[in-house]
Design a protein around this motif. Structure first.
Motif, PDB file in Angstrom:
ATOM      1  N   TYR A 161       8.161   8.339   0.272  1.00 13.55           N
ATOM      2  CA  TYR A 161       8.077   6.916  -0.046  1.00 13.55           C
ATOM      3  C   TYR A 161       9.344   6.183   0.400  1.00 13.55           C
ATOM      4  O   TYR A 161       9.260   5.069   0.928  1.00 13.55           O
ATOM      5  CB  TYR A 161       7.887   6.710  -1.551  1.00 13.55           C
ATOM      6  CG  TYR A 161       6.646   7.359  -2.119  1.00 13.55           C
ATOM      7  CD1 TYR A 161       5.522   7.592  -1.322  1.00 13.55           C
ATOM      8  CD2 TYR A 161       6.591   7.765  -3.449  1.00 13.55           C
ATOM      9  CE1 TYR A 161       4.399   8.197  -1.841  1.00 13.55           C
ATOM     10  CE2 TYR A 161       5.459   8.355  -3.969  1.00 13.55           C
ATOM     11  CZ  TYR A 161       4.371   8.581  -3.169  1.00 13.55           C
ATOM     12  OH  TYR A 161       3.256   9.170  -3.686  1.00 13.55           O
TER      13      TYR A 161
ATOM     14  N   GLN B  75       8.508   4.495  -9.987  1.00 14.28           N
ATOM     15  CA  GLN B  75       7.131   4.197 -10.340  1.00 14.28           C
ATOM     16  C   GLN B  75       6.194   4.620  -9.221  1.00 14.28           C
ATOM     17  O   GLN B  75       5.133   5.192  -9.474  1.00 14.28           O
ATOM     18  CB  GLN B  75       6.971   2.696 -10.613  1.00 14.28           C
ATOM     19  CG  GLN B  75       7.673   2.237 -11.883  1.00 14.28           C
ATOM     20  CD  GLN B  75       7.449   0.775 -12.126  1.00 14.28           C
ATOM     21  OE1 GLN B  75       6.649   0.134 -11.476  1.00 14.28           O
ATOM     22  NE2 GLN B  75       8.171   0.228 -13.082  1.00 14.28           N
ATOM     23  N   ALA B  76       6.566   4.356  -7.990  1.00 12.59           N
ATOM     24  CA  ALA B  76       5.704   4.725  -6.872  1.00 12.59           C
ATOM     25  C   ALA B  76       5.551   6.224  -6.774  1.00 12.59           C
ATOM     26  O   ALA B  76       4.468   6.733  -6.505  1.00 12.59           O
ATOM     27  CB  ALA B  76       6.284   4.172  -5.575  1.00 12.59           C
TER      28      ALA B  76
ATOM     29  N   MET C 248       6.151  -2.025  -7.445  1.00  9.23           N
ATOM     30  CA  MET C 248       6.884  -0.771  -7.320  1.00  9.23           C
ATOM     31  C   MET C 248       8.172  -1.099  -6.612  1.00  9.23           C
ATOM     32  O   MET C 248       8.153  -1.698  -5.535  1.00  9.23           O
ATOM     33  CB  MET C 248       6.062   0.244  -6.518  1.00  9.23           C
ATOM     34  CG  MET C 248       4.789   0.690  -7.239  1.00  9.23           C
ATOM     35  SD  MET C 248       3.548   1.404  -6.131  1.00  9.23           S
ATOM     36  CE  MET C 248       2.641  -0.081  -5.665  1.00  9.23           C
ATOM     37  N   GLU C 249       9.291  -0.712  -7.197  1.00  9.73           N
ATOM     38  CA  GLU C 249      10.580  -1.119  -6.648  1.00  9.73           C
ATOM     39  C   GLU C 249      11.517   0.068  -6.532  1.00  9.73           C
ATOM     40  O   GLU C 249      11.446   1.020  -7.285  1.00  9.73           O
ATOM     41  CB  GLU C 249      11.238  -2.182  -7.554  1.00  9.73           C
ATOM     42  CG  GLU C 249      10.434  -3.451  -7.704  1.00  9.73           C
ATOM     43  CD  GLU C 249      11.142  -4.471  -8.565  1.00  9.73           C
ATOM     44  OE1 GLU C 249      12.350  -4.285  -8.804  1.00  9.73           O
ATOM     45  OE2 GLU C 249      10.501  -5.433  -8.992  1.00  9.73           O
TER      46      GLU C 249
ATOM     47  N   VAL D  32       4.757   0.864 -17.611  1.00 10.38           N
ATOM     48  CA  VAL D  32       4.937   0.242 -16.296  1.00 10.38           C
ATOM     49  C   VAL D  32       4.611  -1.242 -16.408  1.00 10.38           C
ATOM     50  O   VAL D  32       3.984  -1.688 -17.380  1.00 10.38           O
ATOM     51  CB  VAL D  32       4.021   0.899 -15.240  1.00 10.38           C
ATOM     52  CG1 VAL D  32       4.335   2.380 -15.098  1.00 10.38           C
ATOM     53  CG2 VAL D  32       2.544   0.697 -15.583  1.00 10.38           C
TER      54      VAL D  32
ATOM     55  N   HIS E 145       0.198  -3.992  -9.319  1.00  9.67           N
ATOM     56  CA  HIS E 145       1.464  -3.791 -10.019  1.00  9.67           C
ATOM     57  C   HIS E 145       2.597  -3.577  -9.023  1.00  9.67           C
ATOM     58  O   HIS E 145       2.381  -3.143  -7.889  1.00  9.67           O
ATOM     59  CB  HIS E 145       1.378  -2.643 -11.034  1.00  9.67           C
ATOM     60  CG  HIS E 145       1.123  -1.291 -10.447  1.00  9.67           C
ATOM     61  ND1 HIS E 145       2.131  -0.449 -10.030  1.00  9.67           N
ATOM     62  CD2 HIS E 145      -0.019  -0.621 -10.229  1.00  9.67           C
ATOM     63  CE1 HIS E 145       1.611   0.678  -9.582  1.00  9.67           C
ATOM     64  NE2 HIS E 145       0.313   0.603  -9.687  1.00  9.67           N
TER      65      HIS E 145
ATOM     66  N   ALA F  15       2.799   7.520  -8.903  1.00 13.20           N
ATOM     67  CA  ALA F  15       1.443   7.019  -8.728  1.00 13.20           C
ATOM     68  C   ALA F  15       0.488   8.076  -8.206  1.00 13.20           C
ATOM     69  O   ALA F  15      -0.708   8.008  -8.455  1.00 13.20           O
ATOM     70  CB  ALA F  15       1.435   5.814  -7.800  1.00 13.20           C
TER      71      ALA F  15
ATOM     72  N   MET G  40       0.977   0.546  -1.012  1.00 11.97           N
ATOM     73  CA  MET G  40       1.990  -0.419  -1.414  1.00 11.97           C
ATOM     74  C   MET G  40       2.376  -1.280  -0.219  1.00 11.97           C
ATOM     75  O   MET G  40       2.443  -0.815   0.919  1.00 11.97           O
ATOM     76  CB  MET G  40       3.219   0.289  -1.987  1.00 11.97           C
ATOM     77  CG  MET G  40       3.918   1.229  -1.021  1.00 11.97           C
ATOM     78  SD  MET G  40       5.379   2.012  -1.752  1.00 11.97           S
ATOM     79  CE  MET G  40       4.587   3.203  -2.843  1.00 11.97           C
TER      80      MET G  40
END
Length: 413
Positions: A407, A16-17, A344-345, A335, A342, A20, A367
């Motif tokens: 990331y 997800q990150a 992010m994992e 998401v 929200h 982004a 984040m």
């Protein structure tokens, strides 16, 4: 640090990150080295060499320039790679101001939650009680403030209507970038944009899930702030969130220009703009308090650190912000989304909380680990670098993998 009513008198990594900052490319240029601060040793020390290499790899993969700040406890690393201007070769630096796009939504949501704490707004009160002229009738009675915050209102996104060449979205191959140039200096009326989103065919029933991400929701929240505080949403957010958090380089633009040191912003629109075009000068009234904030990576890390520590809103409000529902993003992916925040994992890792944002030519991601210990804020000066394949969908690009690797290094070492 707790915020109260506006003071102004009456008068807007994981997978997800990695998505982004979705879609961006550019011409490579020179690199500027990373810098590091340390007040004292911490258990999970940052690896500056790995961070510098990861940042450089994103630049080499096709982003003209990017810069970031990573924190672990009291240890801070800042770095930059590439150029702020592909014509002059002017390098990017880690202290540059940047249009942060929808990261603004966390600031706006925080300002709304502060008014909930003061009893001026009811989180589950129908928006029609506050703004009956903007959301009239049954929809005004059915859509709550919470639904605006978490994008479950069903209200349509106004953007494809404001920018005619984007109207065919989500059929990207049928869209075009012409409207971006036509509206570079257009001063949009937020009430007209809201009316467009409210009268357009709804995405779904109020409160239904998955919700659909829509800037119409946050323009309505800006009007709600104005209604209950008697001042502009921009001023309310500035006084109650930005200034009270001690953010020195964060603010809303007063015109189409970015004040202070900043980069040009190179838009590609899925290969339809070649060579990439600079949109750093742009009137941001098309998003207002939904996505127009200008900030720095250092300020963003400070803001999210304070937010998750319960120093921007109270613990109960923070808990509400972290209650998520499924929402379909503008990239058409589902998401988890809370109230302007929200998660992010990464696989087997703890949750990070924050927000991503894009503008024409630029992207930002912020984040923070749930305990506030590890943070990343990164800004890139390119957008929509993925060209469209035969299916009409964006094709993979080396930048995507390089950002995902950045990331991972930033969040987990």
């Amino acid at each position: 640090m707790r915020a109260r009513a506006c003071r102004t008198p009456p008068g807007g990594a994981g997978r997800q990150a990695a998505r982004a900052l979705s879609s961006g490319a550019g011409r490579p240029g020179r690199s500027s080295p990373g810098t590091r601060e340390r007040t004292h040793d911490v258990k999970n020390a940052l690896d500056p060499a790995a961070l510098e290499a990861a940042l450089e790899n994103v630049h080499r993969a096709g982003v003209p320039g990017l810069f970031a700040e990573v924190r672990d406890g009291d240890e801070v690393w800042r770095g930059a790679a590439g150029v702020a201007d592909v014509t002059t070769g002017r390098p990017v630096t880690a202290d540059m101001r940047h249009r942060v796009g929808s990261v603004t939504k966390t600031f706006t949501a925080a300002a709304v939650l502060q008014q909930v704490e003061e009893g001026r707004i009811g989180l589950d009160t129908p928006v029609g009680r506050y703004l009956p002229a903007l959301v009239p009738g049954e929809r005004g009675d059915a859509i709550t403030v919470r639904m605006l915050l978490n994008h479950t209102s069903g209200l349509a996104e106004y953007l494809p209507y404001a920018y005619p060449s984007l109207k065919p979205y989500p059929a990207l191959a049928d869209t075009g970038p012409e409207s971006l140039d036509e509206h570079r200096f257009t001063r949009f009326d937020p009430l007209e944009l809201i009316a467009t989103g409210v009268t357009a065919p709804a995405f779904g029933a109020p409160g239904g899930t998955p919700g659909v991400y829509s800037n119409t929701n946050y323009l309505l929240l800006a009007q709600l702030l104005e209604r209950v505080t008697g001042t502009t949403a921009e001023r309310c957010i500035t006084e109650n969130v930005v200034e009270r958090a001690g953010l020195r380089d964060t603010g809303f633009p007063e015109g189409p220009y970015v004040d202070g040191p900043h980069s040009r912003l190179y838009e590609m629109w899925f290969g339809m703009i070649d060579p990439p075009r600079d949109y750093s000068v742009f009137d941001m009234s098309w998003v207002g308090p939904s996505a127009s904030l200008i900030s720095t990576v250092s300020d963003l890390n400070r803001f999210y650190r304070l937010l998750l520590a319960g120093e921007v809103v109270g613990p109960s409000s923070l808990a509400e912000m972290r209650r998520t529902v499924p929402v379909v993003s503008q990239e058409l992916r589902t998401v988890d989304y809370g109230l302007g925040l929200h998660p992010m994992e990464g696989p087997g890792q703890g949750a990070f909380w924050g927000h991503g944002g894009t503008v024409w030519g630029g992207g930002t991601l912020a984040m923070t680990r749930a305990d506030g210990g590890r943070q990343l804020a990164v800004a890139v000066n390119a957008q929509r670098w993925n060209r469209l394949g035969s299916s009409g969908m964006p094709e993979p690009h080396p930048v995507d993998g390089a950002l995902a690797a950045l990331y991972r290094v930033a969040m987990y070492g």
